[in-house]
Structures are given as structure tokens and as C-alpha cells.
Design an enzyme around this catalytic site. Structure first.
Site, PDB file in Angstrom:
ATOM      1  N   LYS A 194      16.444  86.679 -31.593  1.00 30.90           N
ATOM      2  CA  LYS A 194      15.358  86.989 -32.531  1.00 30.90           C
ATOM      3  C   LYS A 194      15.637  88.306 -33.268  1.00 30.90           C
ATOM      4  O   LYS A 194      15.489  88.388 -34.475  1.00 30.90           O
ATOM      5  CB  LYS A 194      14.006  87.114 -31.784  1.00 30.90           C
ATOM      6  N   ARG A 201       3.158  86.453 -27.546  1.00 30.64           N
ATOM      7  CA  ARG A 201       3.920  86.015 -26.385  1.00 30.64           C
ATOM      8  C   ARG A 201       3.019  85.314 -25.368  1.00 30.64           C
ATOM      9  O   ARG A 201       3.506  84.931 -24.303  1.00 30.64           O
ATOM     10  CB  ARG A 201       4.538  87.239 -25.708  1.00 30.64           C
ATOM     11  N   ARG A 221      24.479  92.345 -23.507  1.00 25.81           N
ATOM     12  CA  ARG A 221      23.827  93.036 -24.637  1.00 25.81           C
ATOM     13  C   ARG A 221      23.980  94.549 -24.475  1.00 25.81           C
ATOM     14  O   ARG A 221      23.797  95.092 -23.384  1.00 25.81           O
ATOM     15  CB  ARG A 221      22.348  92.668 -24.701  1.00 25.81           C
ATOM     16  N   ARG A 266      20.141  98.030 -21.746  1.00 24.19           N
ATOM     17  CA  ARG A 266      18.704  98.256 -21.515  1.00 24.19           C
ATOM     18  C   ARG A 266      18.394  98.084 -20.032  1.00 24.19           C
ATOM     19  O   ARG A 266      18.937  97.191 -19.392  1.00 24.19           O
ATOM     20  CB  ARG A 266      17.891  97.219 -22.315  1.00 24.19           C
ATOM     21  N   ARG A 314      11.965  88.120 -16.269  1.00 24.07           N
ATOM     22  CA  ARG A 314      11.525  87.944 -17.657  1.00 24.07           C
ATOM     23  C   ARG A 314      11.576  86.474 -18.057  1.00 24.07           C
ATOM     24  O   ARG A 314      10.726  85.995 -18.804  1.00 24.07           O
ATOM     25  CB  ARG A 314      12.399  88.779 -18.593  1.00 24.07           C
TER      26      ARG A 314
HETATM   27  P1  ADP Z   1      13.628  90.575 -25.825  1.00 20.41           P
HETATM   28  O1  ADP Z   1      14.186  91.071 -27.134  1.00 20.41           O
HETATM   29  O2  ADP Z   1      14.643  90.556 -24.773  1.00 20.41           O
HETATM   30  O3  ADP Z   1      12.903  89.271 -25.975  1.00 20.41           O
HETATM   31  P2  ADP Z   1      11.630  92.543 -26.266  1.00 20.41           P
HETATM   32  O4  ADP Z   1      12.413  93.705 -26.735  1.00 20.41           O
HETATM   33  O5  ADP Z   1      10.957  91.700 -27.303  1.00 20.41           O
HETATM   34  O6  ADP Z   1      12.558  91.643 -25.355  1.00 20.41           O
HETATM   35  O7  ADP Z   1      10.509  93.008 -25.233  1.00 20.41           O
HETATM   36  C1  ADP Z   1      10.790  93.905 -24.181  1.00 20.41           C
HETATM   37  C2  ADP Z   1       9.578  94.016 -23.290  1.00 20.41           C
HETATM   38  O8  ADP Z   1       8.464  94.534 -24.033  1.00 20.41           O
HETATM   39  C3  ADP Z   1       9.066  92.707 -22.707  1.00 20.41           C
HETATM   40  O9  ADP Z   1       9.750  92.330 -21.523  1.00 20.41           O
HETATM   41  C4  ADP Z   1       7.602  93.073 -22.415  1.00 20.41           C
HETATM   42  O10 ADP Z   1       7.479  93.883 -21.258  1.00 20.41           O
HETATM   43  C5  ADP Z   1       7.252  93.949 -23.609  1.00 20.41           C
HETATM   44  N1  ADP Z   1       6.681  93.159 -24.731  1.00 20.41           N
HETATM   45  C6  ADP Z   1       7.203  93.002 -25.967  1.00 20.41           C
HETATM   46  N2  ADP Z   1       6.412  92.231 -26.731  1.00 20.41           N
HETATM   47  C7  ADP Z   1       5.351  91.882 -25.970  1.00 20.41           C
HETATM   48  C8  ADP Z   1       4.188  91.081 -26.169  1.00 20.41           C
HETATM   49  N3  ADP Z   1       3.947  90.466 -27.335  1.00 20.41           N
HETATM   50  N4  ADP Z   1       3.317  90.950 -25.113  1.00 20.41           N
HETATM   51  C9  ADP Z   1       3.523  91.573 -23.947  1.00 20.41           C
HETATM   52  N5  ADP Z   1       4.605  92.323 -23.678  1.00 20.41           N
HETATM   53  C10 ADP Z   1       5.514  92.490 -24.674  1.00 20.41           C
HETATM   54  P1  ADP Z   2      16.348  88.773 -28.655  1.00 24.41           P
HETATM   55  O1  ADP Z   2      15.855  89.717 -29.726  1.00 24.41           O
HETATM   56  O2  ADP Z   2      15.845  87.373 -28.863  1.00 24.41           O
HETATM   57  O3  ADP Z   2      16.115  89.288 -27.273  1.00 24.41           O
HETATM   58  P2  ADP Z   2      19.039  89.635 -29.457  1.00 24.41           P
HETATM   59  O4  ADP Z   2      19.090  89.430 -30.922  1.00 24.41           O
HETATM   60  O5  ADP Z   2      18.883  91.004 -28.952  1.00 24.41           O
HETATM   61  O6  ADP Z   2      17.926  88.642 -28.813  1.00 24.41           O
HETATM   62  O7  ADP Z   2      20.364  88.974 -28.831  1.00 24.41           O
HETATM   63  C1  ADP Z   2      20.648  89.044 -27.442  1.00 24.41           C
HETATM   64  C2  ADP Z   2      22.158  89.282 -27.248  1.00 24.41           C
HETATM   65  O8  ADP Z   2      22.891  88.132 -27.679  1.00 24.41           O
HETATM   66  C3  ADP Z   2      22.708  90.454 -28.051  1.00 24.41           C
HETATM   67  O9  ADP Z   2      23.715  91.061 -27.290  1.00 24.41           O
HETATM   68  C4  ADP Z   2      23.285  89.805 -29.321  1.00 24.41           C
HETATM   69  O10 ADP Z   2      24.376  90.559 -29.850  1.00 24.41           O
HETATM   70  C5  ADP Z   2      23.762  88.453 -28.786  1.00 24.41           C
HETATM   71  N1  ADP Z   2      23.574  87.352 -29.745  1.00 24.41           N
HETATM   72  C6  ADP Z   2      22.561  87.174 -30.626  1.00 24.41           C
HETATM   73  N2  ADP Z   2      22.711  86.014 -31.297  1.00 24.41           N
HETATM   74  C7  ADP Z   2      23.839  85.437 -30.803  1.00 24.41           C
HETATM   75  C8  ADP Z   2      24.517  84.198 -31.075  1.00 24.41           C
HETATM   76  N3  ADP Z   2      24.043  83.344 -31.977  1.00 24.41           N
HETATM   77  N4  ADP Z   2      25.642  83.917 -30.355  1.00 24.41           N
HETATM   78  C9  ADP Z   2      26.085  84.795 -29.418  1.00 24.41           C
HETATM   79  N5  ADP Z   2      25.499  85.971 -29.118  1.00 24.41           N
HETATM   80  C10 ADP Z   2      24.385  86.287 -29.795  1.00 24.41           C
END
Ligand code: ADP
Ligand code: ADP
Length: 224
Positions: free
Chosen positions: A16, A91, A130, A163, A174
Site C-alpha cells: 500500500k 482498518r 522491509r 521497524r 499483526r
Molecule cells: P503496514 O504498513 O505494515 O500495514 P502501518 O504502517 O499501516 O502498517 O501501521 C502500523 C501500525 O499502526 C499498525 O500495526 C497499528 O498498530 C497502527 N495503525 C495504523 N493504522 C491504523 C488504523 N486505521 N487503526 C488502528 N491502528 C492503526
Molecule cells: P504496506 O504499506 O502495505 O505495509 P509496503 O509498501 O511497505 O507495504 O511494502 C512492504 C515491503 O514489500 C517493502 O519492503 C516493499 O519494498 C516491498 N514491496 C512492496 N511492493 C512489492 C512488490 N510488488 N513486490 C515485492 N516487494 C514489494
């Protein structure tokens, strides 16, 4: 370009943020990634940050009212009057309901929800590799999207770190949270006719292309 009110939905690590960063530049819309907003609040030790930290460290979701407040503030501020991209919000079903009623109050509605889907196996591979820049949180992957210089961000020059919540035991938690609390949104938005599924297991450029095609279709529909 028509006003676009978009949500990026998907499991942690589905891409995302990677896609959101690219879309934001192109579409010139405000981009609200709640994970980034919360991490900044934790760093600055604001009230929200102090409240959120323990939940985030455990891989739990931060309470709904905190997140609903964060997004409501931005929607009411006027800066998102011509559209927005939400990443990581909503979420939970209560968050989605609160978003619907806030948009309704403002006389607006969602254009579409983009579900970037990925298997649990792929997610574990993605999150374990990541790396993010300490300064601005730019995202890399040791294998799939490495920086030019090992351990250093190409864009802001700061150190790349893992992270805390990308450690394997927190990632497992998660994922459980995602399946229990966030996955029900797939049906929630399907029933509203808003859901668009994209295969997130493809390379980033392919995923981007699929999203672009989808957004062109949504813009045409919105404009018509
Ligand atoms: P990822 O990119 O791996 O999906 P995020 O960076 O979006 O994770 O979120 C990191 C953490 O922030 C989540 O595990 C949660 O603890 C918190 N968080 C983010 N967005 C929300 C939301 N909409 N509702 C509740 N917690 C959230
Ligand atoms: P999210 O915001 O949904 O948690 P990220 O964009 O941070 O996801 O991506 C999670 C990890 O996967 C990062 O290390 C990113 O560089 C890698 N990544 C993202 N998209 C792809 C893809 N299409 N193929 C392989 N690796 C990816």
C-alpha cells in the site's frame, strides 16, 4: 481530473505504501497513511503518540476513536476537498462506518476501494526484508527493492532500519489482527459496490500499472 476519494486496503506488507507514494505524486492528492501519521506522533511524543505506542509495539490496532479523530480532522480541514488517498484507514468496521458518516455529513462519498491482495506467505517475506529510512520513512526491501548504497536511503540519505513491528513475532500478531478485524471490510465494501481487487503478488511496476488502469476507469465513471 475528477475528484477521487480513494482507499488503499490490504494486509500489512501488501504494498500500500509503495503504491501510495507513487500515486500521490501523479494524482496530486493528499495522501493520508495512518501508520506514518502515528509513527510521527510517537516520535514527537504528542498525546496521540503516547497513547498509540504500546498498541503499535504489540502489533495491536490503536483504538478506533483515536484514528477516527485523526482522519476526521483532515477531512474537515479543507485540504482534502478535491479528493484524497487513504492508506491504512479504515482498518475496522466501526472505522469504516465513521468514515461513511463523516463523508455523508460533508456531502461526499467514496469513489472506490482498492484492495491490494497478497498471501500470508508473501507478506512474511515482504515484512522480514522491509527497511525504512530513519528520517522520512522511505520504504525499501533488501531483496525486492534494494537501495543503491547498502543501508542508506537513496532519497533522504539517512540510515535504513527494520521497524520494531516488522520483527517476526509481531508480524504474526499483526496478521491475526488483519484477518480478524480488517478483512471483514472486503465484504463491507463489496456490498456497497466499491471494492476493486488488485493482485499484489506481482512486481511493483505491474501492480502500479493495474492500479493506474483501475483509476482511469474510476475517473471516467466519476466524471460521467
Ligand atoms: P503496514 O504498513 O505494515 O500495514 P502501518 O504502517 O499501516 O502498517 O501501521 C502500523 C501500525 O499502526 C499498525 O500495526 C497499528 O498498530 C497502527 N495503525 C495504523 N493504522 C491504523 C488504523 N486505521 N487503526 C488502528 N491502528 C492503526
Ligand atoms: P504496506 O504499506 O502495505 O505495509 P509496503 O509498501 O511497505 O507495504 O511494502 C512492504 C515491503 O514489500 C517493502 O519492503 C516493499 O519494498 C516491498 N514491496 C512492496 N511492493 C512489492 C512488490 N510488488 N513486490 C515485492 N516487494 C514489494
Amino acid at each position: 481530473m475528477a475528484n477521487l476519494n480513494l482507499i488503499l486496503l490490504g494486509p500489512p506488507g501488501s504494498g500500500k505504501g509503495t503504491q501510495g507514494e507513487r500515486l500521490q505524486e501523479d494524482l496530486d492528492l493528499p495522501y493520508y497513511a495512518t501508520g506514518d501519521i502515528l509513527r510521527a506522533a510517537v516520535k514527537e511524543k504528542t498525546d496521540v503518540g503516547l497513547k498509540a505506542q504500546e498498541f503499535m509495539d504489540r502489533g495491536d490496532l490503536v483504538p478506533d476513536e483515536v484514528l477516527i479523530g485523526i482522519i476526521a480532522d483532515r477531512l474537515e480541514s479543507g485540504e482534502a476537498d478535491h479528493g484524497f488517498i487513504l492508506d491504512g484507514f479504515p482498518r475496522t468496521v466501526p472505522q469504516a462506518e465513521a468514515l461513511d458518516s463523516k463523508l455523508h455529513e460533508l456531502g461526499r462519498s467514496l469513489t472506490g476501494v482498492i484492495l491490494i491482495d497478497s498471501s500470508d506467505e508473501e507478506i512474511v517475506r515482504r515484512l522480514s526484508g522491509r527497511r525504512v529510512s530513519v528520517k522520512d520513512g522511505h520504504v525499501y526491501h533488501v531483496e525486492f527493492n534494494p537501495p543503491k548504497v547498502d543501508g542508506i536511503c537513496d532519497i533522504d540519505g539517512s540510515e535504513l532500519i527494520t521497524r520494531d513491528d516488522d520483527k517476526p513475532e509481531v508480524v504474526r500478531h499483526r496478521l491475526v489482527q488483519y484477518h480478524e478485524k480488517t478483512a471483514p471490510l472486503v465484504d463491507f465494501y463489496k456490498q456497497q459496490g466499491l471494492l476493486n481487487r488488485i493482485e499484489g503478488g506481482e512486481p511493483p511496476e505491474k501492480v502500479e500499472e493495474s492500479i493506474r488502469k483501475l483509476i482511469s476507469t474510476l475517473s471516467l465513471e466519476e466524471g460521467s
